[in-house]
Design a protein around this motif. Structure first.
Motif, PDB file in Angstrom:
ATOM      1  N   SER A  40      40.847  47.291  40.408  1.00  0.00           N
ATOM      2  CA  SER A  40      41.684  46.844  39.290  1.00  0.00           C
ATOM      3  C   SER A  40      42.688  47.902  38.842  1.00  0.00           C
ATOM      4  N   ARG A  41      42.671  49.082  39.458  1.00  0.00           N
ATOM      5  CA  ARG A  41      43.669  50.086  39.124  1.00  0.00           C
ATOM      6  C   ARG A  41      44.108  50.796  40.401  1.00  0.00           C
ATOM      7  N   PHE A  42      45.341  51.280  40.365  1.00  0.00           N
ATOM      8  CA  PHE A  42      45.901  51.944  41.538  1.00  0.00           C
ATOM      9  C   PHE A  42      45.691  53.453  41.477  1.00  0.00           C
ATOM     10  N   ALA A  43      45.653  53.994  40.268  1.00  0.00           N
ATOM     11  CA  ALA A  43      45.483  55.442  40.108  1.00  0.00           C
ATOM     12  C   ALA A  43      44.963  55.731  38.705  1.00  0.00           C
ATOM     13  N   ALA A  44      44.471  56.960  38.541  1.00  0.00           N
ATOM     14  CA  ALA A  44      43.991  57.409  37.234  1.00  0.00           C
ATOM     15  C   ALA A  44      44.138  58.921  37.160  1.00  0.00           C
ATOM     16  N   CYS A  45      44.315  59.411  35.946  1.00  0.00           N
ATOM     17  CA  CYS A  45      44.388  60.843  35.696  1.00  0.00           C
ATOM     18  C   CYS A  45      43.237  61.180  34.753  1.00  0.00           C
ATOM     19  N   MET A  46      42.380  62.105  35.199  1.00  0.00           N
ATOM     20  CA  MET A  46      41.208  62.445  34.405  1.00  0.00           C
ATOM     21  C   MET A  46      41.077  63.950  34.255  1.00  0.00           C
ATOM     22  N   LYS A  47      40.487  64.366  33.154  1.00  0.00           N
ATOM     23  CA  LYS A  47      40.191  65.787  32.954  1.00  0.00           C
ATOM     24  C   LYS A  47      38.834  66.081  33.569  1.00  0.00           C
ATOM     25  N   ASP A  48      38.809  67.108  34.414  1.00  0.00           N
ATOM     26  CA  ASP A  48      37.535  67.580  34.968  1.00  0.00           C
ATOM     27  C   ASP A  48      37.113  68.745  34.092  1.00  0.00           C
ATOM     28  N   LYS A  49      36.131  68.528  33.250  1.00  0.00           N
ATOM     29  CA  LYS A  49      35.738  69.513  32.239  1.00  0.00           C
ATOM     30  C   LYS A  49      34.692  70.499  32.735  1.00  0.00           C
ATOM     31  N   ARG A  50      34.436  70.503  34.036  1.00  0.00           N
ATOM     32  CA  ARG A  50      33.462  71.445  34.572  1.00  0.00           C
ATOM     33  C   ARG A  50      33.990  72.881  34.556  1.00  0.00           C
ATOM     34  N   PHE A  51      35.302  73.022  34.440  1.00  0.00           N
ATOM     35  CA  PHE A  51      35.920  74.344  34.438  1.00  0.00           C
ATOM     36  C   PHE A  51      36.150  74.807  33.008  1.00  0.00           C
ATOM     37  N   GLN A  52      36.332  76.101  32.825  1.00  0.00           N
ATOM     38  CA  GLN A  52      36.563  76.646  31.482  1.00  0.00           C
ATOM     39  C   GLN A  52      37.849  76.051  30.897  1.00  0.00           C
ATOM     40  N   ASP A  53      38.919  76.075  31.685  1.00  0.00           N
ATOM     41  CA  ASP A  53      40.156  75.384  31.305  1.00  0.00           C
ATOM     42  C   ASP A  53      40.141  74.054  32.043  1.00  0.00           C
ATOM     43  N   PRO A  54      40.097  72.930  31.322  1.00  0.00           N
ATOM     44  CA  PRO A  54      40.019  71.633  32.002  1.00  0.00           C
ATOM     45  C   PRO A  54      41.157  71.443  33.009  1.00  0.00           C
ATOM     46  N   VAL A  55      40.797  70.908  34.163  1.00  0.00           N
ATOM     47  CA  VAL A  55      41.748  70.628  35.232  1.00  0.00           C
ATOM     48  C   VAL A  55      41.959  69.122  35.284  1.00  0.00           C
ATOM     49  N   PHE A  56      43.221  68.710  35.413  1.00  0.00           N
ATOM     50  CA  PHE A  56      43.520  67.291  35.557  1.00  0.00           C
ATOM     51  C   PHE A  56      43.392  66.921  37.029  1.00  0.00           C
ATOM     52  N   VAL A  57      42.682  65.839  37.287  1.00  0.00           N
ATOM     53  CA  VAL A  57      42.488  65.347  38.651  1.00  0.00           C
ATOM     54  C   VAL A  57      43.105  63.961  38.737  1.00  0.00           C
ATOM     55  N   ILE A  58      43.872  63.741  39.784  1.00  0.00           N
ATOM     56  CA  ILE A  58      44.467  62.423  39.998  1.00  0.00           C
ATOM     57  C   ILE A  58      43.668  61.729  41.087  1.00  0.00           C
ATOM     58  N   GLU A  59      43.281  60.509  40.771  1.00  0.00           N
ATOM     59  CA  GLU A  59      42.478  59.696  41.674  1.00  0.00           C
ATOM     60  C   GLU A  59      43.295  58.462  42.020  1.00  0.00           C
ATOM     61  N   ILE A  60      43.296  58.087  43.292  1.00  0.00           N
ATOM     62  CA  ILE A  60      44.029  56.892  43.701  1.00  0.00           C
ATOM     63  C   ILE A  60      43.091  55.907  44.381  1.00  0.00           C
ATOM     64  N   GLY A  61      43.486  54.644  44.359  1.00  0.00           N
ATOM     65  CA  GLY A  61      42.747  53.619  45.077  1.00  0.00           C
ATOM     66  C   GLY A  61      43.282  53.508  46.496  1.00  0.00           C
ATOM     67  N   ASN A  62      42.528  52.884  47.374  1.00  0.00           N
ATOM     68  CA  ASN A  62      42.948  52.704  48.768  1.00  0.00           C
ATOM     69  C   ASN A  62      44.285  51.991  48.898  1.00  0.00           C
ATOM     70  N   ALA A  63      44.608  51.138  47.936  1.00  0.00           N
ATOM     71  CA  ALA A  63      45.849  50.364  48.012  1.00  0.00           C
ATOM     72  C   ALA A  63      47.076  51.266  48.115  1.00  0.00           C
ATOM     73  N   LEU A  64      47.033  52.449  47.507  1.00  0.00           N
ATOM     74  CA  LEU A  64      48.184  53.348  47.539  1.00  0.00           C
ATOM     75  C   LEU A  64      48.473  53.879  48.937  1.00  0.00           C
ATOM     76  N   LEU A  65      47.506  53.828  49.813  1.00  0.00           N
ATOM     77  CA  LEU A  65      47.718  54.292  51.184  1.00  0.00           C
ATOM     78  C   LEU A  65      48.577  53.305  51.979  1.00  0.00           C
ATOM     79  N   GLU A  66      48.770  52.100  51.420  1.00  0.00           N
ATOM     80  CA  GLU A  66      49.476  51.042  52.143  1.00  0.00           C
ATOM     81  C   GLU A  66      50.900  50.788  51.641  1.00  0.00           C
ATOM     82  N   ILE A  67      51.374  51.520  50.649  1.00  0.00           N
ATOM     83  CA  ILE A  67      52.701  51.227  50.096  1.00  0.00           C
ATOM     84  C   ILE A  67      53.693  52.333  50.429  1.00  0.00           C
ATOM     85  N   ASP A  68      54.970  52.046  50.188  1.00  0.00           N
ATOM     86  CA  ASP A  68      56.003  53.008  50.566  1.00  0.00           C
ATOM     87  C   ASP A  68      56.069  54.199  49.603  1.00  0.00           C
TER      88      ASP A  68
END
Length: 176
Positions: A40-68
């Motif tokens: 139901s989503r193509f991508a998401a941006c999340m904070k990975d709080k495991r680090f002292q300074d939170p790191v933003f992680v971008i996650e994509i769905g498989n559908a993004l591998l098929e578009i231009d």
């Protein structure tokens, strides 16, 4: 597109944001995660709080591998803008940055995207039930997708009419 090509696009989008003086986070993971289950989503941006300074992680769905590439860049830019202070939603500030990126680079950053806009076929969202519980007294049926306490401890449960329950595995019935 291949994942390394998408990661290269991410680095280029980050450079474009810097060029426009958009205050994106300095802590964006250059490695993109692929969520194979995302429907139901193509991508998401999340904070990975495991680090002292939170790191933003971008996650994509498989559908993004098929578009231009241009569409991938628009979606990546959408997610990168979420790393700006006060832009964890699609509010006024986020929209202003999106407008700036759209105007300068010809992106089509919007708050949402559809399968049709990206030129993709919609995934099948039909619910697939694996189990059916049947009351031996009134024949009422209860469908379940997952193995649950009801499935594993069937003898501890009764139908509303008081009848005993019987479980059938629909996966095994369809194979027969």
């Amino acid at each position: 597109m291949k994942i390394h090509e998408i990661e290269k696009c991410l680095q280029e989008v980050i450079k474009e944001c810097h060029h426009l003086n958009i205050p994106i986070s300095k802590q964006i993971d250059p490695k993109i995660r692929i969520n194979k289950r995302a429907k139901s989503r193509f991508a998401a941006c999340m904070k990975d709080k495991r680090f002292q300074d939170p790191v933003f992680v971008i996650e994509i769905g498989n559908a993004l591998l098929e578009i231009d590439e241009k569409k991938v860049r628009s979606i990546l830019a959408h997610e990168v803008l979420h790393t700006c202070y006060g832009c964890n939603n699609h509010g006024r500030v986020w929209k202003a940055y999106a407008y700036k990126m759209n105007r300068t680079y010809g992106y089509q950053i919007k708050t949402t995207a559809s399968y049709e806009e990206l030129g993709l076929a919609k995934p099948d969202k039909t619910i697939r039930y694996r189990y059916v519980i049947v009351c031996k007294k009134c024949s009422k049926k209860f469908y379940r997708q997952k193995r649950s306490k009801l499935i594993t401890n069937l003898s501890q449960y009764r139908c509303q009419c008081g009848g005993k329950l019987e479980c059938r595995n629909l996966d095994q019935e369809s194979e027969a």
